[in-house]
Design a protein around this motif. Sequence first.
Motif, PDB file in Angstrom:
ATOM      1  N   THR A   6       0.846  -1.177   0.000  1.00 52.20           N
ATOM      2  CA  THR A   6       0.000   0.000   0.000  1.00 52.20           C
ATOM      3  C   THR A   6       0.885   1.231   0.000  1.00 52.20           C
ATOM      4  N   PHE A   7       0.352   2.307  -0.551  1.00 54.82           N
ATOM      5  CA  PHE A   7       1.095   3.558  -0.658  1.00 54.82           C
ATOM      6  C   PHE A   7       0.238   4.698  -0.135  1.00 54.82           C
ATOM      7  N   THR A   8       0.883   5.697   0.437  1.00 57.88           N
ATOM      8  CA  THR A   8       0.174   6.919   0.800  1.00 57.88           C
ATOM      9  C   THR A   8      -0.032   7.739  -0.468  1.00 57.88           C
ATOM     10  N   SER A   9      -0.907   8.727  -0.381  1.00 55.76           N
ATOM     11  CA  SER A   9      -1.122   9.591  -1.541  1.00 55.76           C
ATOM     12  C   SER A   9       0.157  10.334  -1.906  1.00 55.76           C
ATOM     13  N   ARG A  10       0.953  10.692  -0.920  1.00 60.23           N
ATOM     14  CA  ARG A  10       2.233  11.360  -1.184  1.00 60.23           C
ATOM     15  C   ARG A  10       3.183  10.426  -1.938  1.00 60.23           C
ATOM     16  N   SER A  22      -3.399  16.305  -7.396  1.00 58.97           N
ATOM     17  CA  SER A  22      -3.854  15.466  -8.515  1.00 58.97           C
ATOM     18  C   SER A  22      -4.302  14.100  -8.012  1.00 58.97           C
ATOM     19  N   VAL A  23      -3.520  13.517  -7.123  1.00 56.66           N
ATOM     20  CA  VAL A  23      -3.878  12.213  -6.557  1.00 56.66           C
ATOM     21  C   VAL A  23      -5.203  12.334  -5.809  1.00 56.66           C
ATOM     22  N   ALA A  24      -5.370  13.391  -5.040  1.00 52.92           N
ATOM     23  CA  ALA A  24      -6.621  13.603  -4.303  1.00 52.92           C
ATOM     24  C   ALA A  24      -7.805  13.728  -5.263  1.00 52.92           C
ATOM     25  N   ARG A  25      -7.629  14.436  -6.376  1.00 52.23           N
ATOM     26  CA  ARG A  25      -8.714  14.579  -7.356  1.00 52.23           C
ATOM     27  C   ARG A  25      -9.071  13.234  -7.990  1.00 52.23           C
ATOM     28  N   TRP A  26      -8.056  12.418  -8.282  1.00 47.99           N
ATOM     29  CA  TRP A  26      -8.325  11.094  -8.851  1.00 47.99           C
ATOM     30  C   TRP A  26      -9.105  10.237  -7.859  1.00 47.99           C
ATOM     31  N   SER A  29     -12.739  11.640  -7.540  1.00 46.94           N
ATOM     32  CA  SER A  29     -13.543  11.391  -8.742  1.00 46.94           C
ATOM     33  C   SER A  29     -13.816   9.904  -8.961  1.00 46.94           C
ATOM     34  N   GLY A  30     -13.165   9.046  -8.180  1.00 47.69           N
ATOM     35  CA  GLY A  30     -13.354   7.611  -8.327  1.00 47.69           C
ATOM     36  C   GLY A  30     -12.453   6.967  -9.362  1.00 47.69           C
ATOM     37  N   LYS A  31     -11.568   7.759  -9.959  1.00 44.83           N
ATOM     38  CA  LYS A  31     -10.638   7.202 -10.952  1.00 44.83           C
ATOM     39  C   LYS A  31      -9.587   6.306 -10.303  1.00 44.83           C
ATOM     40  N   LEU A  32      -9.224   6.630  -9.068  1.00 41.19           N
ATOM     41  CA  LEU A  32      -8.221   5.868  -8.328  1.00 41.19           C
ATOM     42  C   LEU A  32      -8.840   5.385  -7.032  1.00 41.19           C
ATOM     43  N   GLU A  33      -8.919   4.076  -6.874  1.00 36.74           N
ATOM     44  CA  GLU A  33      -9.493   3.474  -5.669  1.00 36.74           C
ATOM     45  C   GLU A  33      -8.533   3.672  -4.494  1.00 36.74           C
ATOM     46  N   ALA A  34      -9.092   4.069  -3.358  1.00 38.71           N
ATOM     47  CA  ALA A  34      -8.275   4.287  -2.160  1.00 38.71           C
ATOM     48  C   ALA A  34      -9.150   4.099  -0.930  1.00 38.71           C
ATOM     49  N   PHE A  35      -8.523   3.964   0.225  1.00 37.88           N
ATOM     50  CA  PHE A  35      -9.266   3.890   1.472  1.00 37.88           C
ATOM     51  C   PHE A  35      -8.596   4.811   2.485  1.00 37.88           C
ATOM     52  N   LYS A  36      -9.391   5.266   3.415  1.00 38.94           N
ATOM     53  CA  LYS A  36      -8.902   6.213   4.400  1.00 38.94           C
ATOM     54  C   LYS A  36      -8.767   5.517   5.742  1.00 38.94           C
ATOM     55  N   ASP A  39      -6.642  10.077   9.101  1.00 39.86           N
ATOM     56  CA  ASP A  39      -6.658  11.204   8.163  1.00 39.86           C
ATOM     57  C   ASP A  39      -5.787  10.956   6.938  1.00 39.86           C
ATOM     58  N   GLN A  40      -5.356   9.713   6.746  1.00 40.43           N
ATOM     59  CA  GLN A  40      -4.452   9.370   5.646  1.00 40.43           C
ATOM     60  C   GLN A  40      -5.150   8.506   4.606  1.00 40.43           C
ATOM     61  N   TRP A  41      -5.023   8.898   3.333  1.00 39.96           N
ATOM     62  CA  TRP A  41      -5.501   8.063   2.236  1.00 39.96           C
ATOM     63  C   TRP A  41      -4.438   7.038   1.887  1.00 39.96           C
ATOM     64  N   TRP A  42      -4.875   5.800   1.631  1.00 45.48           N
ATOM     65  CA  TRP A  42      -3.990   4.708   1.240  1.00 45.48           C
ATOM     66  C   TRP A  42      -4.457   4.126  -0.080  1.00 45.48           C
ATOM     67  N   ILE A  43      -3.500   3.790  -0.933  1.00 40.46           N
ATOM     68  CA  ILE A  43      -3.787   3.209  -2.235  1.00 40.46           C
ATOM     69  C   ILE A  43      -3.102   1.853  -2.306  1.00 40.46           C
ATOM     70  N   ARG A  44      -3.890   0.833  -2.607  1.00 37.83           N
ATOM     71  CA  ARG A  44      -3.303  -0.505  -2.762  1.00 37.83           C
ATOM     72  C   ARG A  44      -2.552  -0.566  -4.095  1.00 37.83           C
ATOM     73  N   GLU A  45      -1.475  -1.337  -4.098  1.00 38.09           N
ATOM     74  CA  GLU A  45      -0.671  -1.469  -5.316  1.00 38.09           C
ATOM     75  C   GLU A  45      -1.524  -1.960  -6.486  1.00 38.09           C
ATOM     76  N   LYS A  46      -2.399  -2.916  -6.234  1.00 37.08           N
ATOM     77  CA  LYS A  46      -3.243  -3.443  -7.318  1.00 37.08           C
ATOM     78  C   LYS A  46      -4.165  -2.364  -7.883  1.00 37.08           C
ATOM     79  N   ASP A  47      -4.654  -1.457  -7.012  1.00 40.72           N
ATOM     80  CA  ASP A  47      -5.513  -0.375  -7.481  1.00 40.72           C
ATOM     81  C   ASP A  47      -4.726   0.662  -8.278  1.00 40.72           C
TER      82      ASP A  47
END
Length: 66
Positions: A6-10, A22-26, A29-36, A39-47
């Motif tokens: 998993t990766f942080t938005s940064r 840009s990452v926050a906008r994605w 908008s639902g273009k990039l799947e993430a979970f919170k 207060d930190q957004w996380w993005i799975r590598e597969k997403d």
Amino acid sequence: MPKHATFTSRQVANRLSVSIGSVARWIESGKLEAFKDGDQWWIREKDLDLFLASSGPEASGEDDDY
């Protein structure tokens, strides 16, 4: 059970050479799947891989000054 990266938005912003905005906008908008978590957004590598394969930053229509 294998651990999934998993990766942080940064981290995603740095990896793609775009702004955190840009990452926050994605994400918003639902273009990039993430979970919170807190207060930190996380993005799975597969997403992230799916985002890059399907649209990616080039197809977002954003002119990003990093």
